[in-house]
Design a protein around this motif. Structure first.
Motif, PDB file in Angstrom:
ATOM      1  N   VAL A  85     -73.072  93.845  16.584  1.00 58.41           N
ATOM      2  CA  VAL A  85     -73.131  92.767  17.581  1.00 58.41           C
ATOM      3  C   VAL A  85     -71.745  92.490  18.177  1.00 58.41           C
ATOM      4  O   VAL A  85     -71.626  92.136  19.356  1.00 58.41           O
ATOM      5  CB  VAL A  85     -73.736  91.476  16.976  1.00 58.41           C
ATOM      6  CG1 VAL A  85     -75.170  91.710  16.553  1.00 58.41           C
ATOM      7  CG2 VAL A  85     -72.919  90.963  15.800  1.00 58.41           C
ATOM      8  N   ASN A 127     -79.370  90.156  18.928  1.00 60.05           N
ATOM      9  CA  ASN A 127     -78.777  89.624  17.697  1.00 60.05           C
ATOM     10  C   ASN A 127     -79.797  89.344  16.591  1.00 60.05           C
ATOM     11  O   ASN A 127     -79.622  89.808  15.460  1.00 60.05           O
ATOM     12  CB  ASN A 127     -77.961  88.365  18.003  1.00 60.05           C
ATOM     13  CG  ASN A 127     -76.563  88.698  18.477  1.00 60.05           C
ATOM     14  OD1 ASN A 127     -76.185  89.857  18.582  1.00 60.05           O
ATOM     15  ND2 ASN A 127     -75.782  87.674  18.765  1.00 60.05           N
ATOM     16  N   ASP A 177     -76.418  81.302  20.724  1.00 56.77           N
ATOM     17  CA  ASP A 177     -77.113  82.278  21.564  1.00 56.77           C
ATOM     18  C   ASP A 177     -78.263  81.632  22.341  1.00 56.77           C
ATOM     19  O   ASP A 177     -78.477  81.926  23.521  1.00 56.77           O
ATOM     20  CB  ASP A 177     -77.656  83.433  20.711  1.00 56.77           C
ATOM     21  CG  ASP A 177     -76.584  84.452  20.368  1.00 56.77           C
ATOM     22  OD1 ASP A 177     -75.590  84.530  21.114  1.00 56.77           O
ATOM     23  OD2 ASP A 177     -76.738  85.174  19.368  1.00 56.77           O
TER      24      ASP A 177
END
Length: 314
Positions: A250, A289, A73
């Motif tokens: 998510v 997240n 991410d």
């Protein structure tokens, strides 16, 4: 005709990324918002990686995959957001052909890796809940490392195919990409050649790289929920549900926009909608997240409090 195609392709030295609003006041507000989101994403995901590294209680397969997801991410948003921020303050908003191809490839590698990681994490929860006594055997260190290697191998192969087949097309102008980064659907719209093969390729790879992992995730959770409902203790059922809730959240945020983007017909292309979808599964998903995992995860919160207390009393 072939020589003309080569000439057109070789003449493309840069593209112009139109991004979002060109109005100064709106642009500055968006710049501040995206900068804040970007920095918060880096801090949040970096904190999760640090907690998992420092706390020995989190040295389990579940948190190994979570730390890899956080690293993905952080890299994911770094591939697109800094370029977007620069373009908001730089009036030219240009990106070279090579940089565009590199950005597309890296973005696809990380995006595909995230898809596969979600499937691996779902399998990890399936084994933990359905086969708790065999968990350490089925999710040994060597198996986890093999899964991560396979994940990156699939990601690199898929990204390479999509990037090569997109960037080999002739681009004759205009060179303005109606997007905030070099994403495949937006770049294909500038090609002065028939892109029907690319549309079919995108759909096929989208099916393999998006729907196959999603099907594995759904299958895992069918077995997981069936196993949870057989638990007699209400507290036990609640604990099992809580370990899965973050992952389900998510996955929904990421897969929904990504499937719409890469598996719809080329005729449904809408640049404004695509920018919002890309923003959601690239920037917003990576931002949320760490919040979702930390707020809903007792182990992560306890690790944070323990390390924070150690640092303050030292």
């Amino acid at each position: 005709m072939q020589s003309l195609s080569k000439e057109n392709r070789s003449s493309v030295s840069e593209f112009i990324l139109l991004g979002f609003s060109s109005e100064t006041q709106v642009g500055m507000a968006l710049f501040a918002l995206f900068l804040l989101l970007y920095l918060t994403t880096l801090v949040g995901n970096g904190l999760i990686v640090m907690l998992i590294y420092l706390d020995s209680h989190l040295h389990t397969p579940m948190y190994l995959f979570l730390s890899v997801l956080s690293l993905v991410d952080m890299s994911y948003v770094t591939t697109t957001v800094p370029q977007m921020l620069v373009n908001m303050v730089c009036p030219r908003r240009s990106i070279s052909w090579g940089a565009c191809a590199a950005q597309m490839f890296i973005f696809l590698v990380l995006g595909i890796a995230e898809c596969v990681l979600y499937a691996i994490m779902a399998y990890d929860r399936y084994v933990a809940i359905c086969f708790p006594l065999r968990y350490m055997l089925l999710m040994s260190h060597s198996i986890c490392v093999t899964m991560i290697i396979v994940c990156w191998s699939i990601s690199i192969a898929g990204a390479l195919i999509l990037t090569v087949f997109t960037m080999h097309l002739p681009y004759c102008g205009p060179y303005k990409i109606n997007h905030f980064f070099c994403e495949v659907p937006a770049v294909l719209k500038l090609a002065c050649a028939d892109t029907s093969f690319n549309d079919r390729l995108d759909f096929i790879l989208g099916f393999i790289l998006l729907l196959v992992p999603l099907s594995l995730i759904l299958a895992s959770y069918v077995f997981i929920f069936a196993s949870i409902f057989r638990i007699r203790s209400a507290q036990g059922r609640l604990k099992s549900f809580s370990t899965c809730a973050s992952h389900v959240t998510v996955v929904t945020m990421f897969y929904g926009p990504a499937i719409i983007m890469y598996m719809r017909p080329g005729s449904w292309y809408d640049p404004e909608r695509d920018k919002k979808l890309a923003l959601f599964y690239n920037v917003v998903s990576a931002f949320l997240n760490p919040i979702i995992y930390s707020l809903r995860n007792k182990d992560v919160k306890e690790a944070f409090l323990k390390i924070f207390r150690v640092r303050t009393t030292a």
